[in-house]
Motif scaffolding. Sequence first.
Motif, PDB file in Angstrom:
ATOM      1  N   PHE A   5      37.110  38.902  42.157  1.00  0.00           N
ATOM      2  CA  PHE A   5      37.785  39.577  42.528  1.00  0.00           C
ATOM      3  C   PHE A   5      38.196  41.405  42.582  1.00  0.00           C
ATOM      4  O   PHE A   5      38.831  42.137  42.794  1.00  0.00           O
ATOM      5  CB  PHE A   5      38.955  39.644  40.915  1.00  0.00           C
ATOM      6  CG  PHE A   5      40.238  39.758  41.286  1.00  0.00           C
ATOM      7  CD1 PHE A   5      41.682  39.393  41.603  1.00  0.00           C
ATOM      8  CD2 PHE A   5      40.377  41.322  40.351  1.00  0.00           C
ATOM      9  CE1 PHE A   5      42.757  39.700  41.497  1.00  0.00           C
ATOM     10  CE2 PHE A   5      41.743  41.770  39.910  1.00  0.00           C
ATOM     11  CZ  PHE A   5      43.192  41.572  40.704  1.00  0.00           C
ATOM     12  N   LYS A   6      36.987  41.884  41.582  1.00  0.00           N
ATOM     13  CA  LYS A   6      37.377  43.270  41.853  1.00  0.00           C
ATOM     14  C   LYS A   6      36.431  43.840  42.926  1.00  0.00           C
ATOM     15  O   LYS A   6      37.746  45.031  43.578  1.00  0.00           O
ATOM     16  CB  LYS A   6      36.580  43.974  40.706  1.00  0.00           C
ATOM     17  CG  LYS A   6      36.059  45.835  40.782  1.00  0.00           C
ATOM     18  CD  LYS A   6      35.182  45.824  39.231  1.00  0.00           C
ATOM     19  CE  LYS A   6      35.503  47.257  39.151  1.00  0.00           C
ATOM     20  NZ  LYS A   6      34.392  47.972  38.132  1.00  0.00           N
ATOM     21  N   LEU A   8      36.827  42.219  45.861  1.00  0.00           N
ATOM     22  CA  LEU A   8      37.663  41.392  47.044  1.00  0.00           C
ATOM     23  C   LEU A   8      38.919  42.139  47.235  1.00  0.00           C
ATOM     24  O   LEU A   8      39.583  42.774  48.256  1.00  0.00           O
ATOM     25  CB  LEU A   8      37.968  40.409  46.927  1.00  0.00           C
ATOM     26  CG  LEU A   8      36.685  38.798  47.581  1.00  0.00           C
ATOM     27  CD1 LEU A   8      36.428  37.691  46.897  1.00  0.00           C
ATOM     28  CD2 LEU A   8      35.880  39.906  48.491  1.00  0.00           C
ATOM     29  N   PHE A   9      39.224  42.052  46.031  1.00  0.00           N
ATOM     30  CA  PHE A   9      41.336  42.869  45.566  1.00  0.00           C
ATOM     31  C   PHE A   9      41.431  44.332  44.884  1.00  0.00           C
ATOM     32  O   PHE A   9      41.582  45.402  45.830  1.00  0.00           O
ATOM     33  CB  PHE A   9      42.031  41.829  45.420  1.00  0.00           C
ATOM     34  CG  PHE A   9      41.984  39.708  45.958  1.00  0.00           C
ATOM     35  CD1 PHE A   9      42.237  40.097  46.546  1.00  0.00           C
ATOM     36  CD2 PHE A   9      41.001  39.313  45.401  1.00  0.00           C
ATOM     37  CE1 PHE A   9      42.502  38.818  47.045  1.00  0.00           C
ATOM     38  CE2 PHE A   9      41.234  37.870  46.306  1.00  0.00           C
ATOM     39  CZ  PHE A   9      41.647  37.840  46.428  1.00  0.00           C
ATOM     40  N   TRP A  10      40.523  43.896  43.452  1.00  0.00           N
ATOM     41  CA  TRP A  10      41.019  45.446  43.304  1.00  0.00           C
ATOM     42  C   TRP A  10      40.519  46.662  43.515  1.00  0.00           C
ATOM     43  O   TRP A  10      41.468  48.143  44.109  1.00  0.00           O
ATOM     44  CB  TRP A  10      40.278  45.430  41.700  1.00  0.00           C
ATOM     45  CG  TRP A  10      40.813  46.401  41.063  1.00  0.00           C
ATOM     46  CD1 TRP A  10      40.263  47.477  40.455  1.00  0.00           C
ATOM     47  CD2 TRP A  10      42.090  47.054  40.295  1.00  0.00           C
ATOM     48  NE1 TRP A  10      40.788  48.142  40.111  1.00  0.00           N
ATOM     49  CE2 TRP A  10      41.951  48.170  39.958  1.00  0.00           C
ATOM     50  CE3 TRP A  10      43.398  46.436  40.895  1.00  0.00           C
ATOM     51  CZ2 TRP A  10      43.230  48.702  39.581  1.00  0.00           C
ATOM     52  CZ3 TRP A  10      44.501  47.558  40.404  1.00  0.00           C
ATOM     53  CH2 TRP A  10      44.995  47.575  39.336  1.00  0.00           C
ATOM     54  N   TYR A  13      42.590  48.170  46.961  1.00  0.00           N
ATOM     55  CA  TYR A  13      44.131  47.989  46.582  1.00  0.00           C
ATOM     56  C   TYR A  13      43.243  49.466  45.851  1.00  0.00           C
ATOM     57  O   TYR A  13      45.032  50.527  46.331  1.00  0.00           O
ATOM     58  CB  TYR A  13      44.611  47.177  45.252  1.00  0.00           C
ATOM     59  CG  TYR A  13      45.997  47.480  44.738  1.00  0.00           C
ATOM     60  CD1 TYR A  13      46.892  47.275  45.627  1.00  0.00           C
ATOM     61  CD2 TYR A  13      46.107  47.709  44.144  1.00  0.00           C
ATOM     62  CE1 TYR A  13      48.469  47.309  45.589  1.00  0.00           C
ATOM     63  CE2 TYR A  13      47.395  48.581  43.342  1.00  0.00           C
ATOM     64  CZ  TYR A  13      48.358  48.240  44.271  1.00  0.00           C
ATOM     65  OH  TYR A  13      49.770  48.232  43.824  1.00  0.00           O
ATOM     66  N   THR A  24      51.051  51.952  49.830  1.00  0.00           N
ATOM     67  CA  THR A  24      51.194  50.481  49.391  1.00  0.00           C
ATOM     68  C   THR A  24      51.880  50.224  47.943  1.00  0.00           C
ATOM     69  O   THR A  24      52.174  49.143  48.408  1.00  0.00           O
ATOM     70  CB  THR A  24      49.708  51.727  48.472  1.00  0.00           C
ATOM     71  OG1 THR A  24      48.507  52.282  49.452  1.00  0.00           O
ATOM     72  CG2 THR A  24      48.954  50.097  48.004  1.00  0.00           C
ATOM     73  N   THR A  28      53.534  46.455  48.225  1.00  0.00           N
ATOM     74  CA  THR A  28      53.428  46.183  46.635  1.00  0.00           C
ATOM     75  C   THR A  28      54.372  45.250  45.962  1.00  0.00           C
ATOM     76  O   THR A  28      54.811  44.258  45.898  1.00  0.00           O
ATOM     77  CB  THR A  28      52.751  46.619  45.566  1.00  0.00           C
ATOM     78  OG1 THR A  28      51.147  47.044  46.323  1.00  0.00           O
ATOM     79  CG2 THR A  28      52.272  46.188  44.630  1.00  0.00           C
ATOM     80  N   THR A  31      56.035  42.692  48.243  1.00  0.00           N
ATOM     81  CA  THR A  31      55.519  41.314  48.552  1.00  0.00           C
ATOM     82  C   THR A  31      55.755  40.211  46.664  1.00  0.00           C
ATOM     83  O   THR A  31      56.664  39.576  46.426  1.00  0.00           O
ATOM     84  CB  THR A  31      53.763  41.600  48.374  1.00  0.00           C
ATOM     85  OG1 THR A  31      53.741  42.387  49.085  1.00  0.00           O
ATOM     86  CG2 THR A  31      52.721  40.365  47.544  1.00  0.00           C
TER      87      THR A  31
END
Length: 184
Positions: A5-6, A8-10, A13, A24, A28, A31
């Motif tokens: 998760f970290k 791929l996403f965090w 971001y 951003t 956010t 969404t």
Amino acid sequence: MAAAFKRLFWQPYVSSLERRPLLTKAATASTLMAVGDGLSQFLEKKPKYDFARTGRMALIGFAMSGPLMHGWYKVLDRLVPGAPTTQNTIKKIAADQLLFTPLSLGAFLTLLPVLEGKNTEQVKDRIKSDYKPILLTNWSVWPFVQFVNFKYIPVDQRVLFVTILGIFWNAYLSYMGNRNANKK
């Protein structure tokens, strides 16, 4: 799982926040307002999903809510500088709830019916019927959320924190803002 998760996403971001903070935060908010509207429609048990309604909420998130929160939190940090002590946190909550919230709610309740194609009288009626109950509900929920936000959340992640927790608030706003949408 947490490492994936970290990665791929965090991390992307946070990198995006550093490179393009306003964009951003707008994306956010857009969404998560759309997610809140989807939740609202699900809970309302709508027979047919209203994609235009979700689009309006997403547009409000992108064009209004995200940018306003981004700017407001910067102003708030200048108005109440210093460490996030309990006293400073309470000052920020007071300013947020007594200055920003009434104005941003008024903007939301104006913009939503305008995007629905309502006329000036219908916009005024929407504000007259919905402003006070939504504001009072806001005051029973958000001071607690903002306490955590202003005291413990890093400045650059405050919009993310509020919009994630705001999914349920956005579902409520979407419901309130759309419950009479078909009335003339």
